[in-house]
Scaffold this motif. Structure first.
Motif, PDB file in Angstrom:
ATOM      1  N   ASP A   1     -12.669 -15.094  28.249  1.00 39.93           N
ATOM      2  CA  ASP A   1     -13.829 -14.404  27.532  1.00 39.93           C
ATOM      3  C   ASP A   1     -13.398 -13.644  26.164  1.00 39.93           C
ATOM      4  O   ASP A   1     -14.112 -13.870  25.227  1.00 39.93           O
ATOM      5  CB  ASP A   1     -14.182 -13.017  28.419  1.00 39.93           C
ATOM      6  CG  ASP A   1     -15.060 -13.374  29.597  1.00 39.93           C
ATOM      7  OD1 ASP A   1     -15.581 -14.657  29.633  1.00 39.93           O
ATOM      8  OD2 ASP A   1     -15.580 -12.559  30.244  1.00 39.93           O
ATOM      9  N   LEU A   2     -12.135 -13.508  26.034  1.00 44.19           N
ATOM     10  CA  LEU A   2     -11.812 -12.820  25.009  1.00 44.19           C
ATOM     11  C   LEU A   2     -11.641 -14.268  23.657  1.00 44.19           C
ATOM     12  O   LEU A   2     -11.864 -14.113  22.556  1.00 44.19           O
ATOM     13  CB  LEU A   2     -10.276 -12.157  25.063  1.00 44.19           C
ATOM     14  CG  LEU A   2     -10.368 -10.952  25.709  1.00 44.19           C
ATOM     15  CD1 LEU A   2      -8.702 -10.667  26.036  1.00 44.19           C
ATOM     16  CD2 LEU A   2     -10.934  -9.842  24.767  1.00 44.19           C
ATOM     17  N   SER A   3     -11.193 -15.317  24.368  1.00 44.48           N
ATOM     18  CA  SER A   3     -11.053 -16.535  23.249  1.00 44.48           C
ATOM     19  C   SER A   3     -12.685 -16.951  22.869  1.00 44.48           C
ATOM     20  O   SER A   3     -12.823 -17.310  21.719  1.00 44.48           O
ATOM     21  CB  SER A   3     -10.510 -17.730  23.828  1.00 44.48           C
ATOM     22  OG  SER A   3      -9.330 -17.366  24.701  1.00 44.48           O
ATOM     23  N   LEU A   4     -13.414 -16.762  23.781  1.00 43.30           N
ATOM     24  CA  LEU A   4     -14.713 -17.328  23.516  1.00 43.30           C
ATOM     25  C   LEU A   4     -15.314 -16.350  22.404  1.00 43.30           C
ATOM     26  O   LEU A   4     -16.061 -16.906  21.592  1.00 43.30           O
ATOM     27  CB  LEU A   4     -15.854 -17.316  24.987  1.00 43.30           C
ATOM     28  CG  LEU A   4     -17.167 -17.738  24.552  1.00 43.30           C
ATOM     29  CD1 LEU A   4     -17.269 -19.339  24.370  1.00 43.30           C
ATOM     30  CD2 LEU A   4     -18.005 -17.394  25.703  1.00 43.30           C
ATOM     31  N   LYS A   5     -15.178 -15.124  22.733  1.00 39.66           N
ATOM     32  CA  LYS A   5     -15.550 -14.321  21.555  1.00 39.66           C
ATOM     33  C   LYS A   5     -15.446 -14.761  20.187  1.00 39.66           C
ATOM     34  O   LYS A   5     -16.088 -14.228  19.199  1.00 39.66           O
ATOM     35  CB  LYS A   5     -15.104 -12.751  21.899  1.00 39.66           C
ATOM     36  CG  LYS A   5     -15.657 -11.670  21.298  1.00 39.66           C
ATOM     37  CD  LYS A   5     -15.334 -10.423  21.858  1.00 39.66           C
ATOM     38  CE  LYS A   5     -14.752  -9.470  20.719  1.00 39.66           C
ATOM     39  NZ  LYS A   5     -14.086  -8.365  21.453  1.00 39.66           N
ATOM     40  N   HIS A   6     -13.994 -15.265  19.798  1.00 37.11           N
ATOM     41  CA  HIS A   6     -13.720 -15.442  18.865  1.00 37.11           C
ATOM     42  C   HIS A   6     -14.199 -17.037  18.219  1.00 37.11           C
ATOM     43  O   HIS A   6     -14.292 -17.497  17.199  1.00 37.11           O
ATOM     44  CB  HIS A   6     -12.003 -15.474  18.404  1.00 37.11           C
ATOM     45  CG  HIS A   6     -11.908 -14.071  18.525  1.00 37.11           C
ATOM     46  ND1 HIS A   6     -12.070 -13.248  17.360  1.00 37.11           N
ATOM     47  CD2 HIS A   6     -11.261 -13.183  19.421  1.00 37.11           C
ATOM     48  CE1 HIS A   6     -11.539 -12.000  17.723  1.00 37.11           C
ATOM     49  NE2 HIS A   6     -11.134 -12.081  18.755  1.00 37.11           N
ATOM     50  N   LEU A   7     -14.366 -17.924  19.428  1.00 33.93           N
ATOM     51  CA  LEU A   7     -14.363 -19.472  19.192  1.00 33.93           C
ATOM     52  C   LEU A   7     -16.039 -19.417  19.062  1.00 33.93           C
ATOM     53  O   LEU A   7     -16.434 -20.422  18.258  1.00 33.93           O
ATOM     54  CB  LEU A   7     -14.059 -19.986  20.243  1.00 33.93           C
ATOM     55  CG  LEU A   7     -12.611 -20.373  20.323  1.00 33.93           C
ATOM     56  CD1 LEU A   7     -12.090 -21.061  21.590  1.00 33.93           C
ATOM     57  CD2 LEU A   7     -11.850 -21.317  19.216  1.00 33.93           C
ATOM     58  N   ASP A   8     -16.742 -18.860  19.478  1.00 33.60           N
ATOM     59  CA  ASP A   8     -18.391 -19.074  19.492  1.00 33.60           C
ATOM     60  C   ASP A   8     -18.981 -17.865  19.857  1.00 33.60           C
ATOM     61  O   ASP A   8     -19.673 -17.227  20.614  1.00 33.60           O
ATOM     62  CB  ASP A   8     -18.877 -19.932  20.653  1.00 33.60           C
ATOM     63  CG  ASP A   8     -20.024 -20.466  20.445  1.00 33.60           C
ATOM     64  OD1 ASP A   8     -20.877 -19.767  19.642  1.00 33.60           O
ATOM     65  OD2 ASP A   8     -20.659 -21.525  21.089  1.00 33.60           O
ATOM     66  N   PRO A   9     -18.665 -16.733  18.676  1.00 33.60           N
ATOM     67  CA  PRO A   9     -19.074 -15.455  18.878  1.00 33.60           C
ATOM     68  C   PRO A   9     -20.634 -15.448  18.942  1.00 33.60           C
ATOM     69  O   PRO A   9     -21.308 -14.531  19.489  1.00 33.60           O
ATOM     70  CB  PRO A   9     -18.830 -14.968  17.302  1.00 33.60           C
ATOM     71  CG  PRO A   9     -18.472 -15.981  16.559  1.00 33.60           C
ATOM     72  CD  PRO A   9     -17.974 -17.209  17.397  1.00 33.60           C
TER      73      PRO A   9
ATOM     74  N   LYS B   1      -5.160 -18.704  17.497  1.00 28.28           N
ATOM     75  CA  LYS B   1      -4.863 -18.248  18.954  1.00 28.28           C
ATOM     76  C   LYS B   1      -5.876 -18.130  20.278  1.00 28.28           C
ATOM     77  O   LYS B   1      -5.639 -18.493  21.334  1.00 28.28           O
ATOM     78  CB  LYS B   1      -4.418 -16.570  18.583  1.00 28.28           C
ATOM     79  CG  LYS B   1      -3.342 -16.241  18.004  1.00 28.28           C
ATOM     80  CD  LYS B   1      -2.002 -16.230  18.907  1.00 28.28           C
ATOM     81  CE  LYS B   1      -1.011 -16.286  17.682  1.00 28.28           C
ATOM     82  NZ  LYS B   1       0.507 -16.740  18.388  1.00 28.28           N
ATOM     83  N   SER B   2      -7.133 -18.178  19.698  1.00 30.64           N
ATOM     84  CA  SER B   2      -8.303 -18.485  20.781  1.00 30.64           C
ATOM     85  C   SER B   2      -8.080 -19.849  21.266  1.00 30.64           C
ATOM     86  O   SER B   2      -8.307 -19.957  22.485  1.00 30.64           O
ATOM     87  CB  SER B   2      -9.559 -18.023  20.206  1.00 30.64           C
ATOM     88  OG  SER B   2      -9.498 -16.543  19.548  1.00 30.64           O
ATOM     89  N   LEU B   3      -7.868 -20.699  20.417  1.00 33.81           N
ATOM     90  CA  LEU B   3      -8.010 -21.946  20.892  1.00 33.81           C
ATOM     91  C   LEU B   3      -6.847 -22.222  21.877  1.00 33.81           C
ATOM     92  O   LEU B   3      -7.011 -23.023  22.795  1.00 33.81           O
ATOM     93  CB  LEU B   3      -7.857 -23.037  19.458  1.00 33.81           C
ATOM     94  CG  LEU B   3      -8.522 -24.388  19.574  1.00 33.81           C
ATOM     95  CD1 LEU B   3      -9.854 -24.382  20.021  1.00 33.81           C
ATOM     96  CD2 LEU B   3      -8.401 -25.005  18.047  1.00 33.81           C
ATOM     97  N   GLU B   4      -5.674 -21.799  21.318  1.00 28.50           N
ATOM     98  CA  GLU B   4      -4.409 -22.094  22.080  1.00 28.50           C
ATOM     99  C   GLU B   4      -4.553 -21.340  23.452  1.00 28.50           C
ATOM    100  O   GLU B   4      -4.256 -22.044  24.603  1.00 28.50           O
ATOM    101  CB  GLU B   4      -3.334 -21.657  21.439  1.00 28.50           C
ATOM    102  CG  GLU B   4      -1.960 -22.085  21.922  1.00 28.50           C
ATOM    103  CD  GLU B   4      -0.600 -21.334  21.313  1.00 28.50           C
ATOM    104  OE1 GLU B   4       0.203 -22.227  21.154  1.00 28.50           O
ATOM    105  OE2 GLU B   4      -0.770 -20.131  21.052  1.00 28.50           O
ATOM    106  N   THR B   5      -5.220 -20.222  23.432  1.00 32.90           N
ATOM    107  CA  THR B   5      -5.487 -19.588  24.798  1.00 32.90           C
ATOM    108  C   THR B   5      -6.292 -20.347  25.548  1.00 32.90           C
ATOM    109  O   THR B   5      -6.246 -20.410  26.991  1.00 32.90           O
ATOM    110  CB  THR B   5      -6.038 -18.135  24.671  1.00 32.90           C
ATOM    111  OG1 THR B   5      -5.111 -17.489  23.664  1.00 32.90           O
ATOM    112  CG2 THR B   5      -6.416 -17.396  25.907  1.00 32.90           C
ATOM    113  N   MET B   6      -7.332 -20.801  24.985  1.00 34.40           N
ATOM    114  CA  MET B   6      -8.575 -21.375  26.028  1.00 34.40           C
ATOM    115  C   MET B   6      -7.950 -22.822  26.503  1.00 34.40           C
ATOM    116  O   MET B   6      -8.149 -23.083  27.570  1.00 34.40           O
ATOM    117  CB  MET B   6      -9.649 -21.835  25.171  1.00 34.40           C
ATOM    118  CG  MET B   6     -10.959 -22.372  25.597  1.00 34.40           C
ATOM    119  SD  MET B   6     -11.369 -20.986  26.564  1.00 34.40           S
ATOM    120  CE  MET B   6     -13.096 -20.522  25.807  1.00 34.40           C
ATOM    121  N   GLU B   7      -6.874 -23.432  25.792  1.00 32.16           N
ATOM    122  CA  GLU B   7      -6.381 -24.619  26.013  1.00 32.16           C
ATOM    123  C   GLU B   7      -5.473 -24.757  26.816  1.00 32.16           C
ATOM    124  O   GLU B   7      -5.196 -25.461  27.812  1.00 32.16           O
ATOM    125  CB  GLU B   7      -6.060 -25.512  24.753  1.00 32.16           C
ATOM    126  CG  GLU B   7      -7.328 -26.109  24.047  1.00 32.16           C
ATOM    127  CD  GLU B   7      -6.813 -27.054  23.010  1.00 32.16           C
ATOM    128  OE1 GLU B   7      -5.677 -26.701  22.528  1.00 32.16           O
ATOM    129  OE2 GLU B   7      -7.645 -27.642  22.264  1.00 32.16           O
TER     130      GLU B   7
END
Ligand code: MN
Length: 723
Positions: A185-193, A159-165
């Protein structure tokens, strides 16, 4: 009225907009009944989700129809309520919204890429019909991202990847800053905690200091504006975590090197006041050169408008000041959502139309291709062109610029991994070393045991990132001195032959060691070694060596090699320097020559040729003294000069209020970019303004000077003489 609906009703009341509360409550009742018994992963009743989505939509200032669409967005997909029911109760307009959002729900596809492509295509189609569908979808995604902690690790990543992209770029293109930043910000929290928490900590560490700093600055600006009788709203903000992350990890800055972590925002009523305040700010605080951006005269693609400048406070802390009108402010925060007109007009030409034109272009360009993956490719290159996310087999995310190869990936993990690399597997299959990685791929680097052979010189031509290039070079520098020397010798010899540099055999050794000394190497071997590992660029130094050769052996050379056909002259920076084709050219800061000026060149030690105006005081002095006279060369302007040049003007004026604004307005009316403005009040009740602009030739400069001179209060306008 129950508690959840009460929360929404309260938001609606706060918004001060007129809403059809009766229909909204009806939609709530239907949604609540339909979702009865369903739960969110968080354990909350399902109805809390559509309520939160509706609240986000109220915050964005959306209309009643959109709020109702938000409340009903999941009923057709997840409950027994049908499209016909919605149409019967709420009418066709609402049905179109709900249908649009329902169709955007994920459909299982064979591959992730295909699924993504299909989603994007639908989103674009929906947007072209009624942009409110996509705004509901963005609000839906935003609430799902806020509650992502309750999902599985795999879901979080996908979900984070899709949100970021996809989602954040779409929010960006629609100009909805608040949603875009929170999604990122929410995506980054999961992609690169790890990085996320590092930045969060850094920000928390300085929270008090920061608040104090902003409070102080705002007070000072406020006091000054009051003195000048300007009314404005001033507030301070901190860059988003992802915004800081981009600067740190993509542009390679340290936390302390980021200029615009703090920003002060000043909002006024009119455009003229914006420029006026810019002048006041530059008068109060020292601006950092080249950080002034005028997005008012040149709006961004998503219609964003503001003046940006970076200034230093008394303690030397840099911060950004953004100046805009209220209109621009709403557009910056809410983008498309700020405009109460959501459908693309049939024949209308207005700013919303322009803002959404890219959607139509994208759709049109895709008509020609049936390949769904093409669509994803174009949305990625069009919307988020710069970076890819790639995974290690353990699931760690490595972020690289687009075009990076598996070698870049290896060096991004660790230099030891890169140096021992012998091959790579992408998604389980062996690939060649020049294979370019794409988002979502899982890359495994195969390494040799022990020391291995180390990197190959050819890798330098393949890699994309400077990080990889530097690490490879430093390996060669350390590990392979002898090899570097012989490699460097060969490379230099080849360039000598190509450039007809042939000192007599008996002088050859001395000729080269002289060059080495001039390049500040201790020995010819050091010089060769440096060429060998790429520490010095032959391309840059060969013209100078050739020049030296011509100077020493001119007579010999003229006998042996007069080319029959003159090669086309390469004009660097629009300048032709006699006898030095393609040399590095820079413009002297003392006189900033412009096309049309009479010019001469001076061969510097190590930095190419610097171009001065013929009547520059430094040129006159140098020629009078007679020192280095052999280093002055003839220079002229090439026929086609396309670049713009920086030119600095000294303006002397009365201390009339609004003088700087008038100068800025005049320049932007002439489409002249401003690089920096420094204004000072003089004791004589006069104002001195030094302004650096970008222009294309002397004629344009003269017309700028004459236009600025006509502004009331301007006493004189001159080209600046800098020492
Ligand atoms: Mn939903």
């Amino acid at each position: 009225m129950d508690e959840l609906f009460g929360k929404l009703a309260e938001k609606i009341k706060q918004s001060n907009k007129t809403y059809d509360l009766e229909r909204i409550e009806k939609a709530y009742d239907i949604a609540k009944a339909a979702h009865e018994g369903q739960m969110r992963s968080s354990g909350d009743p399902y109805i809390s989700h559509p309520i939160e989505v509706a609240i986000i939509l109220v915050e964005l200032g959306m209309d009643s129809d959109t709020i109702i669409g938000g409340l009903l967005h999941d009923v057709v997909e997840d409950t027994s309520v049908t499209m016909e029911d919605v149409t019967k109760i709420f009418g066709k307009d609402i049905a179109v919204l709900v249908d649009g959002v329902t169709k955007l729900a994920n459909i299982p596809y064979s591959s992730r890429a295909e699924q993504q492509a299909e989603n994007v295509r639908k989103m674009l189609l929906a947007m072209a019909q009624d942009v409110r569908v996509v705004i509901i979808k963005l609000a839906d995604r935003l609430h799902n991202m806020r509650t992502l902690d309750f999902r599985t690790a795999e879901k979080q990543r996908n979900k984070s990847l899709e949100t970021m992209e996809i989602y954040a770029p779409i929010a960006h293109r629609l100009g909805i800053r608040s949603v875009k930043e929170e999604l990122e910000d929410l995506s980054l929290k999961h992609l690169d905690p790890v990085a996320y928490h590092e930045i969060e900590e850094q920000l928390a560490l300085r929270k008090e200091e920061r608040e104090q700093f902003l409070e102080n600055i705002i007070m000072r600006i406020d006091a000054r504006l009051e003195e000048e009788h300007v009314t404005a709203q001033i507030d301070g903000r901190v860059k988003s975590i992802y915004g800081i992350y981009r600067k740190m990890y993509i542009q390679g800055r340290s936390f302390d090197e980021i200029y615009d972590i703090y920003a002060v925002r000043i909002i006024v009523d009119t455009v003229l006041e914006c420029y006026n305040i810019l002048g006041i700010i530059h008068d109060m605080l020292r601006p950092i050169p080249n950080r002034f951006k005028d997005y008012i005269s040149t709006p961004k693609q998503n219609m964003y408008q503001s003046l940006h400048t970076t200034v230093l406070d008394k303690e030397g802390i840099p911060f950004e000041v953004q100046i805009r009108t209220w209109d621009m402010h709403y557009t910056a925060e809410y983008g498309v959502a700020a405009h109460w007109k959501y459908k693309i007009g049939l024949n209308e030409k207005d700013s919303l139309d322009d803002r959404l034109a890219w959607i139509r272009q994208l759709l049109e360009s895709q008509k020609e291709s049936d390949d769904v993956e093409d669509i994803v490719k174009s949305i990625k290159t069009d919307i988020a062109p710069e970076e890819v996310f790639v995974f290690t087999p353990r699931g760690d995310v490595i972020r690289l610029p687009v075009g990076s190869t598996v070698i870049d990936f290896a060096y991004a993990i660790h230099s030891a991994v890169g140096n021992k690399m012998i091959g790579a597997k992408v998604d389980g299959r062996m690939v060649s070393l020049d294979f370019k990685v794409k988002t979502g791929m899982i890359v495994e680097i195969l390494t040799s045991g022990g020391q291995g052979n180390g990197p190959s010189r050819d890798w330098l031509k393949i890699v994309k990132t400077s990080e990889a290039r530097n690490k490879i070079r430093s390996w060669f520098k350390k590990e392979r001195r002898d090899e570097n020397i012989s490699e460097g010798k060969m490379m230099l010899e080849k360039e000598f032959r190509r450039n007809l540099i042939a000192p007599p055999e008996e002088d050859r050794e001395k000729f080269i060691s002289d060059i080495a000394t001039r390049q500040k190497y201790n020995s010819a071997d050091d010089f060769y070694a440096s060429i060998g590992y790429g520490g010095v660029s032959l391309e840059k130094i060969i013209p100078r060596i050739k020049d030296e050769f011509v100077r020493q052996y001119r007579k010999v050379e003229s006998k042996i090699s007069i080319p029959t056909k003159k090669p086309p002259r390469k004009a660097q920076g629009g300048v032709i320097v006699e006898g030095l084709d393609g040399c590095l050219v820079k413009f002297a800061r003392c006189c900033n020559p412009l096309p049309g000026d009479d010019i001469v060149g001076f061969i510097t030690r190590g930095f190419g040729v610097s171009i001065h105006k013929k009547d520059c005081i430094n040129v006159k002095n140098a020629l009078q003294n007679g020192t280095d006279s052999e280093r002055w060369v003839k220079a002229s302007w090439a026929n086609s000069v396309k670049e713009t040049y920086k030119s600095t003007l000294d303006i002397l004026g009365s201390d009339r209020q609004g003088l700087i604004a008038d100068v800025s307005v005049q320049l932007s009316a002439m489409h002249v970019p401003i690089h920096s403005v420094i204004a000072r009040e003089l004791k004589s009740q006069q104002t001195s303004i030094q302004i650096t602009v970008g222009i294309s030739d002397i004629e344009q400069l003269n017309s700028i000077i004459s236009n600025l001179s006509r502004i009331s209060g301007v006493i004189s306008v001159k080209r600046a003489v800098l020492s």
